[in-house]
Scaffold this motif. Structure first.
Motif: not given
Length: 435
Positions: A206-229
């Motif tokens: 949800r934080r990624v999708a909010s789109g409020t980060q101060p960076i333009e022309d984003v062409d790649t998005i990467i997320t890292i979580t723990d596979i077992h939460d």
């Protein structure tokens, strides 16, 4: 066959795998998922059955020209039809795939079963498969890690954290919010050709999708979580700072946001999170997103300290430049610093560092203790009552240096005292000689 990019930027023709770790529906023995057609499923299983197991790379080749062969493989893993045997703990083209329930030699799984039926997933007892509820999550662990060793042997647990990485194109930002596997704490990178933004979120999709980060022309998005939460918000804050440090040190893209605060963390938990970061960085390098200009060793190891803090080694008999100041704290502890300018303080090797931080201290004081113990910049003193600095470290102010030394918010420059040029202060002499 591999998909590798020459830089941190994404390629328009490179498919982005974006699959969920939730259970996948089976109907009439077929996986129902957009990434896997009935033909894809049969091809994957046939490639595995030819020898009983097959490397990921061979299965990818059999699926060619599939747009996302790895996504199809992971979908069957999530559905419980196949199992992965990780190579060196990493999911790559050398990891071997096998059926979750092996086929007996020259036999169908059940001669009485209708064509296309898939045996139930579960452990085998006396040759009978014990069914497991289909919504049980599939763990991409090293096979056999949970088995009971024979008498005389013991299992040594590895790190409890293992990265789950999702990569998507910039225009797929909103899709991250609907990914079930990202409704948990994690970190993310937003990347353009030359810049990167590193952040964290309690619900990272949800934080990624909010789109409020101060960076333009984003062409790649990467997320890292723990596979077992297995991470909480504090863990994600620590991982964010570790990743920020690693991306900045690689110098492949410019990190546009400042150093995150991190969070109070024990040395043991820092080590676990840093191992997780190392595995994630290695995976991103293998897939061509970041760290591609580093050796595999450096991609895994990362830098010893954040940019600008670790100074070149100073010979033990060389007096540092600037005015040498001393700070006495506790009943018997001493730290030394050289004031080279009002915004340039050098905390000298040999200084005592209080082991514990107070509750009111900034998170970075605890974080840096854990990080620098991990990298050997701090060591436990002979008495065990304090840490000892092994290298000179740069700070931007007297207050920042004091805050790190005493583990609490100090009085800015007020606690530092010039060393008496006639040597009458006495206390700092031996420490300076050893620094």
């Amino acid at each position: 066959m591999t998909y590798r990019l020459s830089s941190g930027a994404s390629a328009p023709s490179k498919p982005h795998s974006f699959s969920s770790i939730s259970a996948i529906a089976l109907e009439a023995g077929l996986v129902r998922h957009p990434l896997v057609s009935p033909t894809d499923q049969v091809l994957i299983l046939r490639t595995i059955d030819e020898t009983g197991s097959a490397p990921v790379g061979d299965v990818m080749a059999a699926l060619e020209p599939h747009d996302d062969p790895v996504g199809a493989i992971v979908t069957l893993l999530e559905a419980g039809l196949i199992t992965v045997h990780l190579s060196r703990g990493v999911f790559d083209e050398h990891a071997r795939l096998s059926r979750t329930i092996p086929l007996p030699p020259d036999q169908d799984p059940d001669p009485a079963a209708p064509a296309g039926a898939v045996p139930p997933k579960g452990p085998i007892s006396d040759g009978v498969a014990v069914p497991i509820a289909h919504d049980e999550p599939v763990r991409l662990d090293v096979v056999g890690a949970a088995s009971t060793p024979p008498a005389g042997l013991k299992s040594v647990p590895g790190s409890p954290l293992f990265p789950a990485i999702h990569v998507g194109a910039g225009e797929a930002r909103r899709a991250f919010a609907s990914c079930e596997d990202l409704a948990r704490p994690g970190v993310y990178l937003l990347m353009s050709d030359t810049r990167a933004y590193v952040g964290m979120g309690s619900v990272v999709g949800r934080r990624v999708a909010s789109g409020t980060q101060p960076i333009e022309d984003v062409d790649t998005i990467i997320t890292i979580t723990d596979i077992h939460d297995g991470m909480d918000d504090a863990d994600a804050a620590v991982l964010e700072r570790i990743l920020h440090m690693r991306v900045g040190a690689a110098r492949e893209v410019r990190v546009i946001n400042g150093t995150p605060a991190g969070a109070p963390v024990t040395p043991e938990r820092y080590r676990e999170l840093n191992v997780m970061a190392a595995l994630a960085c290695d995976a991103l390098a293998r897939d061509g997103h970041l760290f591609v200009n580093l050796s595999p060793r450096l991609a895994l190891a990362g830098p010893r300290a954040e940019k600008g803090q670790l100074t070149p080694p100073r010979p033990f008999n060389t007096v540092p430049e600037g005015e040498v100041m001393e700070l006495a704290f506790g009943r018997k502890f001493m730290a030394l610093a050289a004031r080279r300018a009002d915004d340039d303080w050098l905390l000298l090797a040999g200084s005592d560092i209080r082991r514990e931080t107070v509750v009111s201290a900034n998170a970075s004081a605890s974080y840096l203790r854990a990080a620098w113990l991990h990298s050997g910049i701090l060591e436990l003193s002979e008495s065990g009552e304090s840490y000892v600095l092994t290298r000179d470290l740069a700070f931007r102010s007297a207050g920042a240096a004091m805050h790190f030394v005493v583990g609490s918010k100090g009085q800015g420059r007020g606690g530092w005292r010039p060393i008496d040029p006639d040597g009458e202060s006495g206390a700092a002499g031996p420490v300076l000689a050893a620094a």
